[in-house]
Design a protein around this motif. Structure first.
Motif, PDB file in Angstrom:
ATOM      1  N   ASN A  67      -3.476   5.521  -3.564  1.00 33.72           N
ATOM      2  CA  ASN A  67      -4.624   6.425  -3.440  1.00 33.72           C
ATOM      3  C   ASN A  67      -4.096   7.852  -3.555  1.00 33.72           C
ATOM      4  OD1 ASN A  67      -3.749   7.326  -0.851  1.00 33.72           O
ATOM      5  ND2 ASN A  67      -4.738   5.590   0.145  1.00 33.72           N
TER       6      ASN A  67
ATOM      7  N   ARG B 271      -8.597   2.520  10.154  1.00 33.84           N
ATOM      8  CA  ARG B 271      -9.423   3.718  10.409  1.00 33.84           C
ATOM      9  C   ARG B 271     -10.634   3.386  11.274  1.00 33.84           C
ATOM     10  NH1 ARG B 271      -8.869   7.605   5.037  1.00 33.84           N
ATOM     11  NH2 ARG B 271      -6.649   7.193   4.802  1.00 33.84           N
TER      12      ARG B 271
ATOM     13  N   ALA C 236      -7.680  -3.166   3.776  1.00 32.12           N
ATOM     14  CA  ALA C 236      -6.830  -1.988   3.591  1.00 32.12           C
ATOM     15  C   ALA C 236      -6.682  -1.238   4.913  1.00 32.12           C
ATOM     16  CB  ALA C 236      -7.444  -1.081   2.531  1.00 32.12           C
ATOM     17  N   SER C 237      -5.890  -0.165   4.866  1.00 29.86           N
ATOM     18  CA  SER C 237      -5.590   0.590   6.088  1.00 29.86           C
ATOM     19  C   SER C 237      -5.019  -0.350   7.160  1.00 29.86           C
ATOM     20  CB  SER C 237      -6.863   1.316   6.581  1.00 29.86           C
ATOM     21  OG  SER C 237      -6.612   2.102   7.703  1.00 29.86           O
TER      22      SER C 237
ATOM     23  N   ASP D  85       0.849  -1.188   0.000  1.00 29.32           N
ATOM     24  CA  ASP D  85       0.000   0.000   0.000  1.00 29.32           C
ATOM     25  C   ASP D  85       0.886   1.239   0.000  1.00 29.32           C
ATOM     26  OD1 ASP D  85      -2.519   1.240   0.127  1.00 29.32           O
ATOM     27  OD2 ASP D  85      -2.453   1.408   2.304  1.00 29.32           O
TER      28      ASP D  85
ATOM     29  N   PHE E 285     -11.531  -0.599   5.409  1.00 30.37           N
ATOM     30  CA  PHE E 285     -10.391   0.099   6.023  1.00 30.37           C
ATOM     31  C   PHE E 285     -10.277  -0.300   7.497  1.00 30.37           C
ATOM     32  CE2 PHE E 285      -9.012   4.003   3.380  1.00 30.37           C
ATOM     33  CZ  PHE E 285      -9.138   3.294   2.195  1.00 30.37           C
TER      34      PHE E 285
ATOM     35  N   THR F 166      -3.535  -5.365   1.894  1.00 28.43           N
ATOM     36  CA  THR F 166      -2.600  -4.391   1.336  1.00 28.43           C
ATOM     37  C   THR F 166      -1.925  -3.666   2.492  1.00 28.43           C
ATOM     38  OG1 THR F 166      -2.206  -2.657  -0.275  1.00 28.43           O
ATOM     39  CG2 THR F 166      -4.321  -2.516   0.910  1.00 28.43           C
TER      40      THR F 166
ATOM     41  N   LEU G 162      -1.422   8.752  -0.966  1.00 27.21           N
ATOM     42  CA  LEU G 162      -0.126   8.084  -1.159  1.00 27.21           C
ATOM     43  C   LEU G 162       0.629   8.699  -2.344  1.00 27.21           C
ATOM     44  CD1 LEU G 162      -1.240   4.371  -0.537  1.00 27.21           C
ATOM     45  CD2 LEU G 162       0.096   5.823   1.001  1.00 27.21           C
TER      46      LEU G 162
ATOM     47  N   ARG H  70      -2.146  -1.310   9.490  1.00 35.99           N
ATOM     48  CA  ARG H  70      -1.156  -0.428  10.115  1.00 35.99           C
ATOM     49  C   ARG H  70       0.063  -1.173  10.664  1.00 35.99           C
ATOM     50  NH1 ARG H  70      -4.468   3.805  11.904  1.00 35.99           N
ATOM     51  NH2 ARG H  70      -5.531   4.586  10.031  1.00 35.99           N
TER      52      ARG H  70
HETATM   53  O1  G3P Z   1      -5.255   1.202   1.872  1.00 38.81           O
HETATM   54  C1  G3P Z   1      -5.788   2.418   2.302  1.00 38.81           C
HETATM   55  C2  G3P Z   1      -4.776   3.112   3.105  1.00 38.81           C
HETATM   56  O2  G3P Z   1      -3.797   3.708   2.314  1.00 38.81           O
HETATM   57  C3  G3P Z   1      -5.282   4.008   4.144  1.00 38.81           C
HETATM   58  O3  G3P Z   1      -4.437   3.789   5.194  1.00 38.81           O
HETATM   59  O4  G3P Z   1      -3.326   4.286   7.273  1.00 38.81           O
HETATM   60  O5  G3P Z   1      -4.309   6.150   5.875  1.00 38.81           O
HETATM   61  O6  G3P Z   1      -5.795   4.582   7.108  1.00 38.81           O
HETATM   62  P1  G3P Z   1      -4.462   4.774   6.441  1.00 38.81           P
END
Ligand code: G3P
Length: 220
Positions: A28, A138, A169-170, A6, A135, A189, A31, A172
């Motif tokens: 995204n 989050r 996703a998201s 990611d 996510f 990811t 990123l 950590r």
């Molecule tokens: O895959 C989605 C990601 O990039 C968001 O991650 O850590 O910003 O919640 P984050």
């Protein structure tokens, strides 16, 4: 479970690819911004996606900026035409779901992102999304349970036989990856640090140190 990285950072993508376990990439707008890639400078962003596609063999998610259906179609078509590995990513909004349906009927891979509920995941699957992206981090951030959502979506899709793949996703940290495995996610990811964290174990380090010390005792 497939591993996507990611990030839009080419060095990190190369490092994960060199490890031999990488199945794809997600990006995204945040990123891309982190790497200083201007989304409006068409050539700039297209060149960056093409470089990513050259490094990896798998799917590369590229997100649209438009929020209306016509804009999403226009942007999505340009992104999809860039390279066969490109998966067009749409937010889970009313317009986004319509765009997912439009592209899935054309046989173009889609990723429905910013998903925070089973209801949203249901609409993504019914629209024919290739991937749905709940996510995890989050939800954890607001004292909700991201992994429980991944598990709920996996269960519902399994029960009704939806083909959409659950792309957690998201993510950590490393423990999130283990929890995604246990929840039955199709894809996680992850940041590179979380993937490399899977390697860490003090008994591996001390065991290797002992093997090398014993080898030296006899072989000098
Ligand atoms: O895959 C989605 C990601 O990039 C968001 O991650 O850590 O910003 O919640 P984050």
């Amino acid at each position: 479970m497939k591993f996507f990285i990611d990030t839009a950072n080419l060095e990190q993508i190369r490092e994960a690819q060199d490890l031999g376990v990488l199945d794809g990439v997600t990006t995204n707008p945040s990123l891309m911004a982190k790497e200083g890639i201007k989304i409006k400078g068409e050539d700039n962003i297209k060149k960056h996606y093409l470089e990513i596609c050259e490094i990896v063999d798998g799917d590369v998610s590229a997100e649209v900026i438009a929020t209306d259906f016509d804009g999403m179609v226009c942007e999505g078509e340009e992104l999809a035409a860039l390279h066969p590995q490109i998966t067009v990513k749409f937010p889970c909004t009313k317009e986004g779901i319509k765009a997912v349906k439009y592209f899935s009927e054309k046989g173009i891979k889609t990723n429905c992102t910013l998903v925070f509920s089973v209801g949203q995941a249901l609409l993504a699957a019914k629209a024919g999304a290739t991937y749905v992206s709940p996510f995890v981090g989050r939800l954890d951030d607001i004292a909700s349970d991201g992994i429980a959502l991944v598990k709920a979506i996996v269960d519902v899709y399994g029960y009704y036989g939806y083909a959409t793949q659950v792309l957690a996703a998201s993510i950590r940290h490393t423990q999130h990856i283990i929890q995604c495995l246990e929840a039955g996610a199709d894809v996680a990811t992850c940041p590179l640090s979380a993937i490399l964290g899977l390697l860490k174990h003090p008994l591996t380090d001390s065991g290797l140190a002992t093997f090398l010390a014993d080898y030296k005792k006899v072989n000098g």
